[in-house]
Design a protein around this motif. Structure first.
Motif, PDB file in Angstrom:
ATOM      1  N   SER A 261       5.359  70.752  48.594  1.00  0.00           N
ATOM      2  CA  SER A 261       5.639  69.330  48.871  1.00  0.00           C
ATOM      3  C   SER A 261       4.375  68.502  49.095  1.00  0.00           C
ATOM      4  O   SER A 261       4.442  67.279  49.197  1.00  0.00           O
ATOM      5  CB  SER A 261       6.560  69.197  50.085  1.00  0.00           C
ATOM      6  OG  SER A 261       5.950  69.771  51.226  1.00  0.00           O
ATOM      7  N   GLN A 300       5.999  69.651  41.385  1.00  0.00           N
ATOM      8  CA  GLN A 300       6.164  68.705  42.487  1.00  0.00           C
ATOM      9  C   GLN A 300       7.516  68.022  42.425  1.00  0.00           C
ATOM     10  O   GLN A 300       8.159  67.983  41.370  1.00  0.00           O
ATOM     11  CB  GLN A 300       5.059  67.638  42.452  1.00  0.00           C
ATOM     12  CG  GLN A 300       5.201  66.630  41.317  1.00  0.00           C
ATOM     13  CD  GLN A 300       4.126  65.550  41.350  1.00  0.00           C
ATOM     14  OE1 GLN A 300       2.951  65.842  41.171  1.00  0.00           O
ATOM     15  NE2 GLN A 300       4.530  64.312  41.598  1.00  0.00           N
ATOM     16  N   THR A 301       7.937  67.463  43.555  1.00  0.00           N
ATOM     17  CA  THR A 301       9.151  66.650  43.584  1.00  0.00           C
ATOM     18  C   THR A 301       8.793  65.196  43.871  1.00  0.00           C
ATOM     19  O   THR A 301       9.558  64.291  43.566  1.00  0.00           O
ATOM     20  CB  THR A 301      10.135  67.152  44.667  1.00  0.00           C
ATOM     21  OG1 THR A 301       9.415  67.277  45.888  1.00  0.00           O
ATOM     22  CG2 THR A 301      10.728  68.489  44.285  1.00  0.00           C
ATOM     23  N   ALA A 302       7.615  64.970  44.452  1.00  0.00           N
ATOM     24  CA  ALA A 302       7.206  63.612  44.819  1.00  0.00           C
ATOM     25  C   ALA A 302       7.122  62.709  43.597  1.00  0.00           C
ATOM     26  O   ALA A 302       6.834  63.165  42.495  1.00  0.00           O
ATOM     27  CB  ALA A 302       5.848  63.651  45.514  1.00  0.00           C
ATOM     28  N   ASN A 324       5.672  65.510  51.014  1.00  0.00           N
ATOM     29  CA  ASN A 324       6.712  64.641  50.451  1.00  0.00           C
ATOM     30  C   ASN A 324       6.274  63.181  50.320  1.00  0.00           C
ATOM     31  O   ASN A 324       7.107  62.281  50.287  1.00  0.00           O
ATOM     32  CB  ASN A 324       7.997  64.714  51.294  1.00  0.00           C
ATOM     33  CG  ASN A 324       8.519  66.130  51.375  1.00  0.00           C
ATOM     34  OD1 ASN A 324       8.733  66.773  50.353  1.00  0.00           O
ATOM     35  ND2 ASN A 324       8.685  66.637  52.587  1.00  0.00           N
TER      36      ASN A 324
END
Ligand SMILES: [Zn+2]
Length: 403
Positions: A261, A300-302, A324
């Motif tokens: 994150s 990544q999710t950001a 995040n």
């Protein structure tokens, strides 16, 4: 009897053979002609001229070469071909390559598609004729009057986890070794996909730059004179500077085992790019495309927050290390009020816009795992960087490469 499957395999093998064939190998049997067209290599000659060079290997059977040009749409050749020059062959195979300089009407960013057709000595075959278009079009190449200074960050095997232990040591990685891979892929992508010329501050493990007759190598360069990397952009007549990096954390606990994150894309603009709509266009497009790729790749999710001219985010360690938190365009100043990063300061000092790209955090295992597994990570990162640059110069229409 040949069944469907065998037929398919045959077609696939034929396609591979065609793909592997150099463009100069095309020919039609019965005609005394060794080649129909030669692929030109394009480079920036000046702010308003594009240089073309091509092989002299077939000069013996060629009377004249015809330099052909047409416009582009979205970095694809478009419209009718025009003969812009006729270059006489010396009729001797080999020797110095042939060349032509296409002088443009202005210095604004321009992109064209070129091909070199010919008139054969024997039978006077003119390959500009439409019946040869299929063969000659495969030998076309894009060219622009734009050149990029590519700066693969660091040198040697710096910024590595080789001497760490436990989880920090998993997936051995060196930032310096990886940025050279991104850099080489970027050079190739810029040229083949967009016709954009480039110069690399280093092409191997060590870096050695000559500026004002002084030579700076490795530690002497990066510890005391790192701005020279940015100076090279002006010395090599480049229109934009890009420094390639992967990010780390200021945290001292588990420095190489940070959570996924933490991953986000940070694009640092230099003073000139920050004040320019083109500079910010490039920075935003690189950030958006890298973010889309990293999300797809599971790195990544950001997300990524775009910034407009003169409104990039001020850097601090908390933003860099946040979990995040979104990626964005950053502007980092030093206490003297100029660019914090020496490479960007150097480019600014020589009036060249530039960015420093932190593609993701090598402080996470997922990045190091993908970096070591295949060429996919550096090739896709390079494709995103190249696309952002091409978008900024107006050679592609949409900000996003991937959907
Ligand atoms: Zn770095």
């Amino acid at each position: 009897m040949i069944n469907k499957r065998q037929k398919m395999i045959g077609i696939i093998i034929m396609l591979f053979m065609l793909m592997g064939m150099p463009c100069s190998a095309y020919g039609i049997s019965g005609e005394t002609i060794p080649v129909y067209a030669v692929r030109p290599n394009t480079s920036k000659a000046s702010s308003s001229a594009i240089k073309l060079t091509w092989s002299s290997a077939n000069d013996g059977s060629v009377a004249y070469y015809y330099v052909m040009r047409r416009g582009t749409k979205n970095s694809r050749g478009s419209g009718k071909w025009k003969t812009i020059a006729q270059v006489k062959s010396d009729r001797r195979d080999g020797g110095a390559s042939n060349s032509y300089i296409d002088r443009l009407k202005s210095a604004k960013a321009q992109q064209y598609e070129y091909k070199i057709c010919l008139l054969s000595v024997k039978d006077k075959i003119d390959t500009r004729e439409s019946r040869y278009a299929k063969q000659t079009n495969t030998c076309a190449a894009l060219g622009t009057n734009i050149k990029i200074c590519i700066d693969p960050g660091h040198y040697g095997s710096l910024n590595n986890n080789y001497d760490f232990s436990g989880e920090d040591r998993r997936y051995p990685y060196s930032e310096a070794k990886f940025t050279i891979k991104i850099g080489k892929a970027l050079k190739k992508e810029l040229k083949t996909a967009y016709g954009i010329d480039s110069y690399m501050t280093r092409t191997g493990s060590s870096i050695s730059l000559v500026y004002n007759k002084k030579k700076y190598t490795n530690e002497k360069l990066d510890k005391m004179n790192i701005a020279v990397r940015g100076y090279m952009a002006a010395k090599k007549n480049c229109d934009f500077f890009i420094s390639l990096h992967t990010n780390e954390t200021s945290r001292t606990v588990d420095p190489w085992n940070q959570p996924k994150s933490i991953n986000k894309v940070l694009v640092f603009v230099n003073r000139l790019a920050h004040a320019s709509s083109r500079g910010m266009k490039i920075a935003n497009a690189i950030g958006v495309n890298l973010t889309v790729y990293n999300q797809k790749a599971g790195v990544q999710t950001a997300g990524f927050v775009k910034k407009s001219r003169n409104s990039a985010v001020n850097f601090n360690d908390q933003k860099n290390d946040s979990l995040n938190g979104s990626g964005t365009v950053m502007y980092r100043k030093n206490s003297a009020g100029t660019d914090y990063y020496g490479v960007l300061r150097g480019a600014s000092a020589k009036m060249v816009q530039g960015v420093l790209v932190e593609h993701a955090f090598h402080a996470t295992q997922i990045v190091r795992e993908q970096a070591g597994a295949s060429s996919a990570l550096y090739e896709n990162w390079a494709a995103c960087d190249a696309y952002g640059i091409a978008y900024g110069f107006g050679f592609v229409n949409k900000q996003r490469k991937l959907s």
